[in-house]
Design an enzyme around this catalytic site. Structure first.
Site, short mmCIF file in Angstrom:
data_model
loop_
_atom_site.label_atom_id
_atom_site.label_comp_id
_atom_site.label_asym_id
_atom_site.label_seq_id
_atom_site.Cartn_x
_atom_site.Cartn_y
_atom_site.Cartn_z
N TRP A 263 0.83 -1.21 0.00
CA TRP A 263 0.00 0.00 0.00
C TRP A 263 0.86 1.26 0.00
CZ3 TRP A 263 -4.96 2.04 0.54
CH2 TRP A 263 -5.07 3.29 1.16
N ASN A 265 0.30 5.73 0.55
CA ASN A 265 -0.52 6.94 0.57
C ASN A 265 0.37 8.16 0.41
OD1 ASN A 265 -0.58 5.71 3.45
ND2 ASN A 265 -1.08 7.80 3.95
N ASP A 266 0.36 9.10 1.29
CA ASP A 266 0.97 10.42 1.04
C ASP A 266 2.38 10.38 0.46
OD1 ASP A 266 -1.17 10.65 2.72
OD2 ASP A 266 -0.09 11.64 4.32
N GLN A 282 4.33 7.24 2.20
CA GLN A 282 3.69 6.44 3.25
C GLN A 282 3.43 5.05 2.68
OE1 GLN A 282 2.35 7.60 6.72
NE2 GLN A 282 4.36 8.28 6.05
N PHE A 323 4.99 8.44 10.20
CA PHE A 323 3.94 9.13 9.45
C PHE A 323 4.57 10.20 8.55
CE2 PHE A 323 -0.51 8.47 11.54
CZ PHE A 323 -0.39 7.11 11.37
N ARG A 382 0.73 16.36 13.41
CA ARG A 382 1.51 15.52 12.50
C ARG A 382 1.84 16.26 11.21
NH1 ARG A 382 -3.62 13.34 12.95
NH2 ARG A 382 -4.91 13.50 11.08
C1 FRU Z 1 -2.91 11.73 5.47
C2 FRU Z 1 -2.36 11.03 6.69
C3 FRU Z 1 -1.38 11.90 7.43
C4 FRU Z 1 -0.58 10.91 8.18
C5 FRU Z 1 -0.50 9.77 7.20
C6 FRU Z 1 -0.51 8.41 7.83
O1 FRU Z 1 -3.30 10.86 4.48
O2 FRU Z 1 -3.42 10.68 7.54
O3 FRU Z 1 -1.97 12.90 8.23
O4 FRU Z 1 0.70 11.40 8.51
O5 FRU Z 1 -1.62 9.88 6.36
O6 FRU Z 1 -0.32 7.42 6.88
#
Ligand code: FRU
Length: 673
Positions: A263, A265-266, A282, A323, A382
């Site tokens: 997976w 994400n960011d 991420q 994170f 964060r």
């Molecule tokens: C945004 C988020 C961030 C966090 C990260 C965790 O998508 O929630 O705020 O640092 O993803 O994966």
């Protein structure tokens, strides 16, 4: 495999409690944690509780995580050699546990493993046969995540296999191949070297046929023996090798970044350094869904063709996840961390166990060291974004903050990236801030600052290094699958380049999930509505052209005539200038997915996502980038952008129009290599 139920109810078993009744019967509760009776599964605001039998269980989340209490059984005689049960919840020995009491003393105790899922456990009680004992379920844990889940307690002649299964593996390859089946029970897996835990994560370890093979980087331990621990039968199937295991899927996006496995994400730590665009992200390396947050790492020379490098940040321990965050080039070595000839890179990320932490790299972003003074900022928040603020000669950290229950961005500054001073808040923004300056109409003497948040909403304004002063309304350019974007530090030629996460671009059945959006260049332009940010695919996209069919055509189109028909287009760049006056709507078939421009509504839409787009001088301009897993539409030179992701079903591209009379169209298309 023996089904769990059969394992738990063997011939001759004596049921102590299954918690299927309305109340606890003869069990006595103290405190508020256990309520008046068993919980009906998962409770409000609780993550899904799994692995219990029947409808009810003991779940001390009943009183919320803060409530405490005990639940004690009536006395009973030990008549079998083992007591078997299911347990989940917090791993807080003595505080969230099931105890066996003899004469008031705890003689056996177990906790969950910091997971809502209940796992089968067993106590060998043969030495106490004939003695009278009692069970006590305890939740005295205060502060933070901590409750206990218990179900199906039986006396049995046969102990369940208790404790984690283990396997010793002598490392000969770069990777351990881990079998994954999404929706298999989540197992806590530990990797130990000489008795010390070196990796620990959750994984849906496949007991049977895996859906895909995740990989664990173990090259650093070649020649050593690692002990793997995880409940269930999945460890048996683990193999190793120098390459990752499994076929390369034909549906993998060609010019959008996806992770080889697992997976994403960011985007994190976007920084340009020595000819390389770094993309940290991420990452859950061990599963198709969000979890186990690491920083994955890839580099590119052109923002389109990515090479994946080893994981850049591992969580230091289970539960302390890495994170989101950012990275900068500390060219003046303000931190004093430079050790070689190259400029030192400095990053900041959220350690979920500690706070905002600073790291640095002297090997071109491959490996990172932690600043010994971490965390540098401690708060409820964060996603630190670092920038250099030249006028005040200070580093600035824009970071999401939710102290006092608000959603806002905090601004801190530092001379050396180590000591940080808080200055101000800006309310009304959620997660993943970005902060940068853009010249208006290319004029570097006229700039505005931009404060960007995760949902793609941003604000123009002034920034003096301490306080952001908003000017004008909140704006949005990106619509659809787009989240947590970040811009590059240190991009050459003053370019402001942004990558976002195409949130919810799902790839079911593939060994990876989610993708990044196409990198875009941001500009600030004067419009009749005031200064507006525009986004446009980076010019490097043009290097992808020339591999397939291309065409240019211009002129009037008749109603009923197909303005553009192509039958086989897997990926490419399509550009349209369309007269809108005589037209009701334009309908694109983009690899089987309809994209519609509705003239009356002045709206572009696709798969339930939409973006407002007004014609200019009776014409709209659309640019559509198509890949194997996404459609990105840029309207009127990037005044709006719409991102839609997921596996695209067909290999077709066509345009039809509902029009009352002739209209003019200019169409250019280039298929990609
Ligand atoms: C945004 C988020 C961030 C966090 C990260 C965790 O998508 O929630 O705020 O640092 O993803 O994966």
């Amino acid at each position: 495999m023996i089904p769990l139920l059969a394992m738990l109810l063997q011939n001759g078993d004596l049921l102590i409690a299954d918690f299927e009744g309305k109340d606890y019967g003869a069990w006595k509760a103290t405190g508020a944690a256990f309520g008046a009776g068993p919980a009906p599964g998962t409770l409000p605001n609780q993550m899904a509780v799994e692995g219990f039998l029947g409808k009810g269980l003991v779940n001390s989340y009943l009183g919320g995580d803060a409530a405490t209490g005990t639940l004690t059984s009536p006395p009973f005689k030990i008549e079998r050699a083992a007591i078997n049960f299911l347990i989940g919840g917090g791993e807080h020995p003595g505080e969230t546990c099931l105890n066996l009491l003899l004469d008031g003393k705890v003689i056996r105790t177990s906790t969950g493993r910091d997971a809502e899922r209940l796992e089968a456990e067993s106590w060998d009680v043969a030495e106490f046969l004939g003695r009278t004992v009692a069970l006590e379920i305890v939740d005295t844990h205060k502060g933070g995540w901590g409750h206990v889940n218990v179900d199906q307690i039986v006396q049995s002649d046969k102990a369940l296999k208790s404790g984690p299964a283990a396997r010793d593996v002598e490392i000969t390859g770069r990777y351990l191949h881990l079998p994954v089946r999404t929706k298999a029970p989540k197992r806590r897996m530990k990797v130990l070297l000489g008795g010390t835990v070196v990796r620990e994560f959750e994984i849906e370890l496949a007991d049977e046929k895996p859906e895909f093979w995740a990989f664990l980087e173990v090259g650093a331990w070649k020649g050593k023996t690692l002990r793997l621990e995880a409940p269930g039968a999945g460890l048996e199937a683990v193999t190793q090798g120098d390459a990752i295991r499994g076929e390369e899927p034909a549906q993998r996006p060609a010019f959008h970044f996806t992770s080889r496995r697992g997976w994403l994400n960011d985007p994190n730590g976007l920084v340009y350094h020595k000819g390389e665009w770094h993309l940290y992200y991420q990452h859950n390396p061990y599963g198709w869904n969000w979890g186990n947050m690491h920083w994955g790492h890839a580099v590119s020379k052109d923002l389109l063709r990515w090479e994946e490098l080893p994981i850049a940040l591992y969580p230091p321990r289970f539960g302390d996840w890495a994170f989101s965050g950012s990275a900068v080039v500390d060219a003046a070595n303000t931190s004093g961390w430079k050790s070689g000839d190259d400029d030192v890179l400095v990053g900041a990320f959220t350690s979920t166990g500690r706070g905002e932490c600073v790291i640095y790299s002297n090997d071109r972003g491959r490996t990172w060291k932690e600043y010994e003074g971490n965390p540098v900022v401690k708060h409820r928040g964060r996603d630190p974004k670092l920038i250099w603020h030249a006028p005040t000669k200070r580093w600035v950290m824009a970071v999401y903050n939710e102290d006092e229950g608000k959603r806002r961005i905090a601004f801190h500054s530092s001379p050396d990236l180590k000591a940080w001073t808080f200055h101000s808040f800006l309310d009304g923004y959620f997660e993943c801030p970005d902060l940068f300056e853009l010249p208006l109409d290319g004029d570097r003497s006229k700039t505005k600052w931009v404060l960007y948040a995760a949902d793609g909403k941003f604000q123009l304004g002034a920034f003096d290094g301490q306080v952001f002063t908003p000017e004008g309304p909140k704006q949005t350019v990106w619509h659809g699958h787009f989240y947590a974007a970040q811009t590059y530090d240190n991009a050459p030629d003053g370019r402001r380049i942004q990558i976002g996460w195409a949130q919810n671009a799902n790839f079911p059945g593939l060994p990876f999930n989610q993708q990044m959006t196409i990198p875009v260049e941001l500009t600030l332009r004067s419009t009749d509505e005031g200064p507006r940010v525009f986004v446009w695919p980076v010019k490097e996209v043009e290097t992808l052209r020339g591999g397939g069919a291309s065409g240019r055509s211009s002129g009037p189109r008749r109603p009923g005539q197909t303005p553009f028909a192509s039958t086989d287009t897997e990926r490419g760049d399509f550009r349209f200038k369309l007269e809108t006056g005589p037209v009701e709507r334009f309908e694109f078939d983009v690899r089987g997915v309809p994209v519609v421009y509705d003239v009356a509504k002045a709206e572009l839409s696709c798969k339930g996502k939409s973006a407002p787009l007004k014609p200019i001088k009776g014409e709209i301009q659309l640019r559509i980038l198509v890949d194997r897993g996404s459609i990105e539409v840029f309207g009127n030179e990037g005044r709006v952008a719409l991102s839609v992701g997921g596996i695209l079903p067909k290999r077709t591209f066509a345009l039809t129009a509902v029009a009352s009379k002739d209209y003019s169209a200019t169409i250019e298309h280039d298929e990609f290599k």
